[in-house]
Design an enzyme around this catalytic site. Structure first.
Site, PDB file in Angstrom:
ATOM      1  N   ASP A 111     -82.004 -18.610  55.373  1.00  0.00           N
ATOM      2  CA  ASP A 111     -81.158 -19.592  56.036  1.00  0.00           C
ATOM      3  C   ASP A 111     -81.183 -19.367  57.540  1.00  0.00           C
ATOM      4  O   ASP A 111     -80.915 -18.255  58.008  1.00  0.00           O
ATOM      5  CB  ASP A 111     -79.707 -19.471  55.553  1.00  0.00           C
ATOM      6  CG  ASP A 111     -79.522 -19.935  54.126  1.00  0.00           C
ATOM      7  OD1 ASP A 111     -80.243 -20.861  53.708  1.00  0.00           O
ATOM      8  OD2 ASP A 111     -78.651 -19.389  53.429  1.00  0.00           O
TER       9      ASP A 111
ATOM     10  N   ASP B 275     -84.087 -16.683  49.567  1.00  0.00           N
ATOM     11  CA  ASP B 275     -83.362 -17.714  50.296  1.00  0.00           C
ATOM     12  C   ASP B 275     -83.343 -17.289  51.758  1.00  0.00           C
ATOM     13  O   ASP B 275     -82.891 -16.182  52.075  1.00  0.00           O
ATOM     14  CB  ASP B 275     -81.940 -17.823  49.748  1.00  0.00           C
ATOM     15  CG  ASP B 275     -81.156 -18.969  50.355  1.00  0.00           C
ATOM     16  OD1 ASP B 275     -81.775 -19.974  50.770  1.00  0.00           O
ATOM     17  OD2 ASP B 275     -79.913 -18.868  50.416  1.00  0.00           O
TER      18      ASP B 275
ATOM     19  N   ARG C 172     -89.912 -19.677  45.280  1.00  0.00           N
ATOM     20  CA  ARG C 172     -88.539 -20.185  45.277  1.00  0.00           C
ATOM     21  C   ARG C 172     -88.487 -21.474  44.477  1.00  0.00           C
ATOM     22  O   ARG C 172     -89.289 -22.379  44.664  1.00  0.00           O
ATOM     23  CB  ARG C 172     -88.089 -20.445  46.726  1.00  0.00           C
ATOM     24  CG  ARG C 172     -86.852 -21.327  46.885  1.00  0.00           C
ATOM     25  CD  ARG C 172     -85.574 -20.539  46.759  1.00  0.00           C
ATOM     26  NE  ARG C 172     -84.397 -21.379  46.708  1.00  0.00           N
ATOM     27  CZ  ARG C 172     -83.565 -21.576  47.713  1.00  0.00           C
ATOM     28  NH1 ARG C 172     -83.789 -21.004  48.877  1.00  0.00           N
ATOM     29  NH2 ARG C 172     -82.505 -22.332  47.562  1.00  0.00           N
TER      30      ARG C 172
END
Length: 161
Positions: free
Chosen positions: A101, A99, A87
């Site tokens: 989250d 990603d 990343r």
């Protein structure tokens, strides 16, 4: 897993270098996190990027886990997984290989420099809410039922894969 474990929801997204494979590999990696168990994973969805449109579409999913990790320890583990997928944070809302989250952690509300819970703006993002509804349709976010939030998601560009 202890009965004192926490329940958390994680949003997964990728739009670079085989994005569906990155999401699927991340789901496998979530099973291997310390004192954590993967309970459910949504189907994958394709969505347009938020922010700059000069990038590929995203593949998104949501996972439900139980863990004995604290919110910040879980965040550290998620960011380490992102790094394993190379990343790079080159621009805000830019393209990324992975990603992860942290969306929700129990009913906790946090406002720390590194972590805000529930995740900011998740209530306006179809690519979070629809996968979340696949695995937890009865969920309440704050004081709002997930099914009520979905009623406001009429104009979305999601494609279930």
């Amino acid at each position: 897993m202890s009965e004192f474990a926490h329940q958390a929801y994680i949003g997964l997204g990728s739009n670079l270098n085989g994005p569906r494979e990155h999401v699927e590999q991340a789901l496998i990696a979530l099973k291997r996190l310390p004192v954590t168990r993967l309970l459910a994973a949504s189907p994958c969805y394709a969505s347009k990027p938020v922010g700059p449109q000069d990038q590929p579409d995203f593949i998104n999913a949501v996972a439900r886990i139980t863990t004995r990790l604290s919110p910040l320890a879980l965040l550290d583990q998620l960011q380490a997984l992102e790094q394993q997928h190379q990343r790079r944070r080159l621009r805000h809302w830019g393209p990324r290989t992975l990603d992860l989250d942290l969306l929700l952690f129990d009913d906790l509300s946090l406002d720390l420099p590194r972590l805000k819970l529930p995740h900011p703006a998740m209530q306006e993002r179809a690519f979070v809410l629809f996968p979340l509804a696949d695995i937890a349709p009865e969920l309440t976010i704050g004081a709002t039922r997930l099914e009520d939030l979905l009623l406001h998601m009429k104009d979305h560009d999601l494609q279930r894969l």
